[in-house]
Design an enzyme around this catalytic site. Sequence first.
Site, PDB file in Angstrom:
ATOM      1  CE  LYS A  70      27.890  82.994  37.071  1.00 17.55           C
ATOM      2  NZ  LYS A  70      28.191  82.147  38.229  1.00 17.55           N
ATOM      3  CG  ASP A 106      26.802  77.856  39.950  1.00 21.89           C
ATOM      4  OD1 ASP A 106      27.429  77.036  39.261  1.00 21.89           O
ATOM      5  OD2 ASP A 106      27.042  79.080  39.939  1.00 21.89           O
TER       6      ASP A 106
HETATM    7  P1  NAP Z   1      31.906  86.411  45.158  1.00 22.48           P
HETATM    8  O1  NAP Z   1      30.492  86.622  44.794  1.00 22.48           O
HETATM    9  O2  NAP Z   1      32.910  87.458  44.815  1.00 22.48           O
HETATM   10  O3  NAP Z   1      31.976  86.136  46.757  1.00 22.48           O
HETATM   11  C1  NAP Z   1      33.222  86.025  47.406  1.00 22.48           C
HETATM   12  C2  NAP Z   1      33.012  85.600  48.852  1.00 22.48           C
HETATM   13  O4  NAP Z   1      34.313  85.421  49.446  1.00 22.48           O
HETATM   14  C3  NAP Z   1      32.297  86.648  49.718  1.00 22.48           C
HETATM   15  O5  NAP Z   1      31.550  85.992  50.717  1.00 22.48           O
HETATM   16  C4  NAP Z   1      33.474  87.406  50.345  1.00 22.48           C
HETATM   17  O6  NAP Z   1      33.157  88.017  51.563  1.00 22.48           O
HETATM   18  C5  NAP Z   1      34.430  86.257  50.603  1.00 22.48           C
HETATM   19  N1  NAP Z   1      35.802  86.721  50.717  1.00 22.48           N
HETATM   20  C6  NAP Z   1      36.612  87.186  49.722  1.00 22.48           C
HETATM   21  N2  NAP Z   1      37.818  87.507  50.225  1.00 22.48           N
HETATM   22  C7  NAP Z   1      37.780  87.261  51.573  1.00 22.48           C
HETATM   23  C8  NAP Z   1      38.715  87.381  52.633  1.00 22.48           C
HETATM   24  N3  NAP Z   1      39.957  87.822  52.417  1.00 22.48           N
HETATM   25  N4  NAP Z   1      38.334  86.989  53.868  1.00 22.48           N
HETATM   26  C9  NAP Z   1      37.074  86.529  54.096  1.00 22.48           C
HETATM   27  N5  NAP Z   1      36.126  86.391  53.127  1.00 22.48           N
HETATM   28  C10 NAP Z   1      36.482  86.762  51.870  1.00 22.48           C
HETATM   29  O7  NAP Z   1      32.469  85.064  44.496  1.00 22.48           O
HETATM   30  P2  NAP Z   1      31.657  83.731  44.070  1.00 22.48           P
HETATM   31  O8  NAP Z   1      31.244  83.863  42.652  1.00 22.48           O
HETATM   32  O9  NAP Z   1      30.639  83.435  45.093  1.00 22.48           O
HETATM   33  O10 NAP Z   1      32.840  82.650  44.089  1.00 22.48           O
HETATM   34  C11 NAP Z   1      33.467  82.308  45.309  1.00 22.48           C
HETATM   35  C12 NAP Z   1      34.419  81.137  45.105  1.00 22.48           C
HETATM   36  O11 NAP Z   1      33.681  80.007  44.643  1.00 22.48           O
HETATM   37  C13 NAP Z   1      35.505  81.386  44.059  1.00 22.48           C
HETATM   38  O12 NAP Z   1      36.673  80.774  44.520  1.00 22.48           O
HETATM   39  C14 NAP Z   1      34.987  80.653  42.823  1.00 22.48           C
HETATM   40  O13 NAP Z   1      36.023  80.212  41.969  1.00 22.48           O
HETATM   41  C15 NAP Z   1      34.266  79.481  43.466  1.00 22.48           C
HETATM   42  N6  NAP Z   1      33.180  78.914  42.639  1.00 22.48           N
HETATM   43  C16 NAP Z   1      33.233  77.604  42.337  1.00 22.48           C
HETATM   44  C17 NAP Z   1      32.207  77.034  41.590  1.00 22.48           C
HETATM   45  C18 NAP Z   1      32.252  75.567  41.243  1.00 22.48           C
HETATM   46  O14 NAP Z   1      31.484  75.127  40.377  1.00 22.48           O
HETATM   47  N7  NAP Z   1      33.109  74.784  41.876  1.00 22.48           N
HETATM   48  C19 NAP Z   1      31.129  77.807  41.170  1.00 22.48           C
HETATM   49  C20 NAP Z   1      31.107  79.158  41.514  1.00 22.48           C
HETATM   50  C21 NAP Z   1      32.137  79.715  42.261  1.00 22.48           C
HETATM   51  P3  NAP Z   1      32.532  89.515  51.631  1.00 22.48           P
HETATM   52  O15 NAP Z   1      31.067  89.367  51.361  1.00 22.48           O
HETATM   53  O16 NAP Z   1      32.834  89.956  53.025  1.00 22.48           O
HETATM   54  O17 NAP Z   1      33.264  90.325  50.584  1.00 22.48           O
END
Ligand code: NAP
Length: 279
Positions: A70, A106
């Site tokens: 991205k 998004d």
């Molecule tokens: P990302 O950039 O890797 O961010 C992950 C987030 O989760 C961060 O805030 C991280 O906190 C937190 N996290 C991870 N493990 C954790 C734990 N054990 N305890 C507490 N917080 C934790 O990922 P992303 O791209 O934003 O995606 C996040 C989720 O959204 C994924 O499940 C993805 O599949 C989903 N998603 C869905 C859509 C949709 O269209 N429905 C679109 C995009 C993403 P830290 O900052 O502290 O590491």
Amino acid sequence: MITGATQVCGVIGDPIRHSLSPVIHNAAFAAMGFDWVSLAFTVPAADAEIAVAGLRAMDIRGVSVTLPHKALVVPALDQMAPSAHALGVANCISNNAGVLTGHNTDGVGFINSLEADFDSPIAGRRFVIAGAGGAARSIVHALGAAGAKDIAIANRTPGRAHDVAVLGGKAARVLDGDALVGALTAADVVVNTTSVGMGDDAAMPFDPSPMGPSQVLVDIIYDPAETPLMAAASAQGVRTANGVSMLVHQAAEQLRIWTGHTPDLKAMMTAAADALAGG
Ligand code: NAP
């Protein structure tokens, strides 16, 4: 039937074979009677810019962009649409007569899904956002632009929450641990954007017990269909949704950008749900 006239679009990333984007896009094309096809292209991160130049060379009309590309694709683009410019990343590229534009769908996908599923306006509403990753950035930016009254962000790593709050404008603020319960009680809509609860993970990113029947919880995870957080909130009468609707609405926005037409959301939703159910 695919012919020499068929228009090509797709999705790039690595890994990419698990992507639902081609399933969702092609269901829309079939329902609309469009002579288009969507394919998944495995592009190693080191080749992201070459792949983008290839879109122009091969007249590929547009691609969805997933991790880790991205941000990597941005230097190869001719221009950025406002949301992609604000976020510094593109989850979608359009190719309009050789002009490559980065978009970010998004945020608008999330807002359109919320309005469609819960008839819930954004302006004047209070939101709690759990998480501060890429998805949170898009959602907070879109909520701020749409006039949300309060956007309270809680994240395991507070520094990242502060970075995200900047994107939400004056309505956005960072919650420390003690303030979360009060914010959950007062919110109209609570959104989980963390990856906690994905797949077989039985954990919850926070305890939803302060929430009740007048509130909405959206967990943007779409596998499993009901996360442990959704199940716990639902047991208290909270109205819940998973991330399938956001996924489909952000894809719909991409198809609108590429084709200039509004796609068949119902066909897209059915295709996504069937694919996730293994059908
Ligand atoms: P990302 O950039 O890797 O961010 C992950 C987030 O989760 C961060 O805030 C991280 O906190 C937190 N996290 C991870 N493990 C954790 C734990 N054990 N305890 C507490 N917080 C934790 O990922 P992303 O791209 O934003 O995606 C996040 C989720 O959204 C994924 O499940 C993805 O599949 C989903 N998603 C869905 C859509 C949709 O269209 N429905 C679109 C995009 C993403 P830290 O900052 O502290 O590491």
